[in-house]
Design an enzyme around this catalytic site. Structure first.
Site, PDB file in Angstrom:
ATOM      1  N   CYS A 186       0.794  -1.614  -0.103  1.00 31.58           N
ATOM      2  CA  CYS A 186      -0.467  -0.352   0.401  1.00 31.58           C
ATOM      3  C   CYS A 186       1.120   1.110   0.214  1.00 31.58           C
ATOM      4  O   CYS A 186       1.739   1.048   0.075  1.00 31.58           O
ATOM      5  CB  CYS A 186      -0.604   0.614   1.240  1.00 31.58           C
TER       6      CYS A 186
ATOM      7  N   CYS B 135       3.326   1.732   2.432  1.00 28.90           N
ATOM      8  CA  CYS B 135       4.550   1.097   2.749  1.00 28.90           C
ATOM      9  C   CYS B 135       5.427   1.688   1.863  1.00 28.90           C
ATOM     10  O   CYS B 135       6.935   2.185   1.916  1.00 28.90           O
ATOM     11  CB  CYS B 135       4.881  -0.515   1.710  1.00 28.90           C
TER      12      CYS B 135
ATOM     13  N   ASP C  64      17.588  23.667 -32.024  1.00 23.44           N
ATOM     14  CA  ASP C  64      16.626  24.891 -31.060  1.00 23.44           C
ATOM     15  C   ASP C  64      16.744  23.911 -29.559  1.00 23.44           C
ATOM     16  O   ASP C  64      15.622  24.829 -28.833  1.00 23.44           O
ATOM     17  CB  ASP C  64      14.900  24.831 -31.347  1.00 23.44           C
TER      18      ASP C  64
ATOM     19  N   ASP D 136      12.921  21.067 -33.928  1.00 27.02           N
ATOM     20  CA  ASP D 136      13.890  20.331 -34.167  1.00 27.02           C
ATOM     21  C   ASP D 136      15.141  19.075 -33.256  1.00 27.02           C
ATOM     22  O   ASP D 136      14.678  18.544 -33.806  1.00 27.02           O
ATOM     23  CB  ASP D 136      14.344  20.200 -35.670  1.00 27.02           C
TER      24      ASP D 136
ATOM     25  N   ASP E  97       8.853  26.168 -33.576  1.00 27.74           N
ATOM     26  CA  ASP E  97       9.351  27.114 -35.214  1.00 27.74           C
ATOM     27  C   ASP E  97       8.883  26.566 -36.917  1.00 27.74           C
ATOM     28  O   ASP E  97       8.120  25.862 -36.529  1.00 27.74           O
ATOM     29  CB  ASP E  97      11.087  26.174 -35.121  1.00 27.74           C
TER      30      ASP E  97
END
Length: 727
Positions: free
Chosen positions: A3, A6, A620, A616, A423
């Site tokens: 759970c 834990c 960039d 790209d 772009d």
């Protein structure tokens, strides 16, 4: 781990280990990710986890990415315990519950076996269930309490144990209890264990379905391949491939690792990377990617790296990292679950005390039932799974569509963006300038002028030169050899080709060379390349980039998602404006340097909306890093996976709209899960505590509480599995 408590416990323990920089524990994947210096031994980390009452092993450092860590023995053990518990519980359940529903059945059972004897049978069967299939709850609960971190095991063991011990007391020492309180609760104790085991089993099966995406990616790799060694062809396991190995590939087989073709030519199906259904012809010297499919020809390839390297391995690692990451929204869950189980223990105690003091006669069974129901129904599994299980499935489904999130945080940021800057070149346009018009004044003719101009540009990598060369190739023109090359950077060049002096470039460049450029040349929104031959003006070529075929539809989809769009490009306004006009985008920043793109993004970000940038992924990089989320769009191996928060492997802008829809659907799914998990506990814990008994006579049976608890976790997993069908 069973759970959220834990996972939170292990994470807190690891964060206090000296030398560990960070630690993150994921309940859905059953993994912990720690960052530490080289002087921290594995045994230190594993020892800390074991001291907290859990067990851990380290993943093999050189394992293949995506290779499953099998827990088959655990699954088999859980299934075996479930079957055994159900078989032992069923006779008691049918006799007790059936006797309530059908009095004739109760009388038949009483005629066959007396109530005292049946009580002994229940005690024996309940002991077998709790000490056999249910033993793990008590061991786990004890360890959790021992380490002052109660969890789901604590709640189940307390609830089932209290019902069992009270029943034993009623059976073995009835004189110690008032006559009206002598009830047997062996049946609820047994049913609780069986239902919790059933819930764990179903939940485990559903959670394994969530890892299908990783397994599908990993399945793209062949398990074995044929390698040429010592003059013979031997078949070896994928893990044994070495860098430089020569590998034989037959038609229809998958490429095992990233390689270079040495011999042969064949179409390669690269759709698993690019989404492009048409195969691409590859020949000697060209690269092929592991996981792609050889179509019709036989190939001999040379391995560029090991099986755990390459494009597919990087993709799988990225998906694994995203699935194991933590969303900011998870911080709230962590704070709540830290105190949740202790709070439930307090509520159960109060329910018992209040029920004992003010409950209906007999008060003891009433108070006991309320306390047990609170302990059982409040399991925090659903809260712990709410975020990671949705993230696991959402990022996996995206990966199948070629959409790679670097982290879960990137998914949340993408879902929240409201402004998208793009772009132009290579994103909105094809990124391949072409000759779109010409005006040739030379008597040599258009083809000869183009041949000479392309020959002069043959060694150049400039986009305008590439356009001239592509057009010459398309027309089947044979290029000459350029000599005496003289380049004026950013302006033009001069070269000798086949005994002629060729000059080409801007109008200003030719004017500077004392060559008159006619004022009535062609009008174009692209770039103009003027050509002179032997000091005489020969003509002009208009070069422009074309809008991508998918751009119009993609922009429409992005607008439908409520996004405001901008173009931020290094191209000049003359080239950017027509593209913007064609797409109906009015916010344009053109002629921007890399620093100028960053400044434009900062201006958009200052407006307050989340801003993403798509480019790209290579040129960039600065602006991708400056955006709230950087998105790299590219095809196959050319994409820079490390340049952005999100990578679209398909060179299709429509994939961006798909990614945003997936991100929003995943985040919405997480909110639904959290609302259910918290709302479920807020609604049913008061009912289980008996708060509504004075008003409506509502009292929740521990068996129904166990069923509701199992349903809570299962509903969260099933809701998350809906993400497998988003698109």
């Amino acid at each position: 781990m069973t759970c959220a408590a834990c996972a939170a416990r292990i994470e807190r323990v690891l964060q206090h280990v000296p030398g560990l920089a960070s630690a993150h524990v994921n309940l859905a994947t059953n993994r912990a990710h720690v960052e530490a210096g080289p002087d921290i031994a594995d045994s230190v980390v594993i020892g800390a986890i074991e001291d907290a009452g859990y067990a851990a092993t380290r993943l093999e450092p050189n394992r293949l990415p995506g290779k499953a860590v099998h827990h088959g023995h655990e699954e088999q053990g859980l299934q075996r315990n479930l079957v055994l518990s159900a078989l032992l519980t069923l006779p008691v359940f049918l006799a007790e519950m059936g006797g309530h529903l059908f009095p004739a059945l109760h009388h038949a059972r009483a005629d066959w076996i007396s109530d005292p004897a049946f009580g002994l049978v229940q005690a024996v069967l309940a002991t077998l269930v709790l000490m056999g299939p249910g033993r793990g709850f008590f061991i786990g609960g004890y360890r959790a309490v021992k380490h002052a971190s109660p969890d789901m095991n604590t709640l189940v063991s307390l609830g089932a144990g209290a019902a069992y011990l009270f029943s034993l007391l009623s059976l073995a020492g009835p004189a110690w209890l008032p006559e009206e309180t002598r009830h047997l609760y062996f049946e609820p104790a047994m049913v609780i264990v069986t239902l919790v085991l059933l819930g764990r089993f179903i939940e485990g099966r559903a959670r394994r379905r969530a890892t299908d995406s990783i397994e599908k990616l990993a399945a793209l790799r062949p398990s074995r391949c044929r390698v040429r060694r010592d003059g013979a062809v031997v078949e070896i396991a994928l893990e044994d491939v070495q860098r430089g190995d020569l590998i034989d590939i037959r038609p229809g087989e998958r490429i095992p690792v990233d390689s270079d073709i040495v011999e042969g030519q064949s179409p390669i199906d690269e759709s698993m990377l690019t989404g492009e259904p048409l195969p691409v012809l590859r020949g000697p010297g060209e690269r092929v990617i592991g996981g792609t499919v050889n179509q019709t020809g036989a190939l001999l390839i040379r391995a560029r790296g090991l099986a755990q390297e390459g494009v597919l391995a990087d993709i799988i690692r990225m998906v694994e990292a995203a699935q194991g990451s933590r969303l900011p929204i998870q911080a709230l869950v962590d704070r709540i679950t830290r105190w949740f189980v202790p709070g439930i223990l307090l509520i159960a105690l109060l329910a018992f005390v209040v029920g004992l003091a003010f409950g209906p006669t007999p008060a003891l069974p009433f108070a006991l039932v309320n306390a047990i129901a609170v302990l059982i129904i409040a399991c925090p599994c659903a809260m712990g799974l709410a975020t990671p299980i949705s993230l696991l499935i959402g990022t996996g489904r995206a990966a199948e569509a070629g959409i790679l999130f670097r982290s879960g945080d990137a998914l949340q940021r993408l879902a929240n963006i409201r402004h998208l800057a793009m772009d132009k070149t290579g994103t909105l346009t094809e990124g391949k300038p072409r000759i779109v018009a010409d005006d040739i004044r030379s008597p040599l003719g258009a083809d000869e002028v183009l041949r000479l101009a392309a020959s002069a540009e043959a060694r150049s990598e400039h986009p305008l030169a590439i356009a001239l060369l592509a057009e010459a190739k398309a027309r089947g023109l044979a290029l000459g050899t350029a000599t005496d090359l003289a380049i004026a950077p950013g302006a033009g060049l001069q070269a000798a080709v086949d005994g002629r002096v060729v000059q080409l470039g801007s109008a200003d460049y030719l004017a500077g060379e004392a060559i008159a450029v006619p004022p009535d040349g062609i009008v174009s929104t692209g770039s103009l390349v003027h050509v002179a031959i032997d000091q005489a003006y020969a003509g002009v070529f208009a070069v422009a980039d074309r809008l991508r075929a998918d751009a119009q539809e993609a922009v429409s989809q992005l607008r439908a998602l409520g996004l405001t769009l901008s173009i931020v490009t290094g191209d000049q306004p003359a080239g950017a404006q027509p593209i913007a006009d064609a797409l109906g985008i009015t916010d344009i920043t053109a002629g921007a340097t890399p620093a100028g793109k960053v400044a434009a993004l900062e201006k958009l970000t200052a407006a307050g909306d989340g801003v993403g940038f798509v480019g790209d992924g290579i040129n960039d990089a600065p602006v991708l890093a400056a955006a709230d989320i950087g998105i790299a769009i590219g095809g196959g191996t050319d994409v820079a996976i490390s340049a952005a928060d999100l990578v679209l492997m398909r060179h299709d802008l429509r994939a961006l709209a798909e990614a945003i829809r997936m991100a929003r659907a995943t985040l919405r799914n997480i909110r639904e899960n959290l609302a259910w998990a918290f709302g479920y506990n807020l609604a049913l814990v008061p009912v289980a505590a008996g708060l509504f008994y004075p008003l409506f006579g509502w009292q929740l049976s521990p068996m129904l509480a166990a069923l509701a608890m199992a349903f809570s976790s299962l509903s969260v997993v099933l809701n998350a599995l809906r993400l497998r069908h988003i698109s």
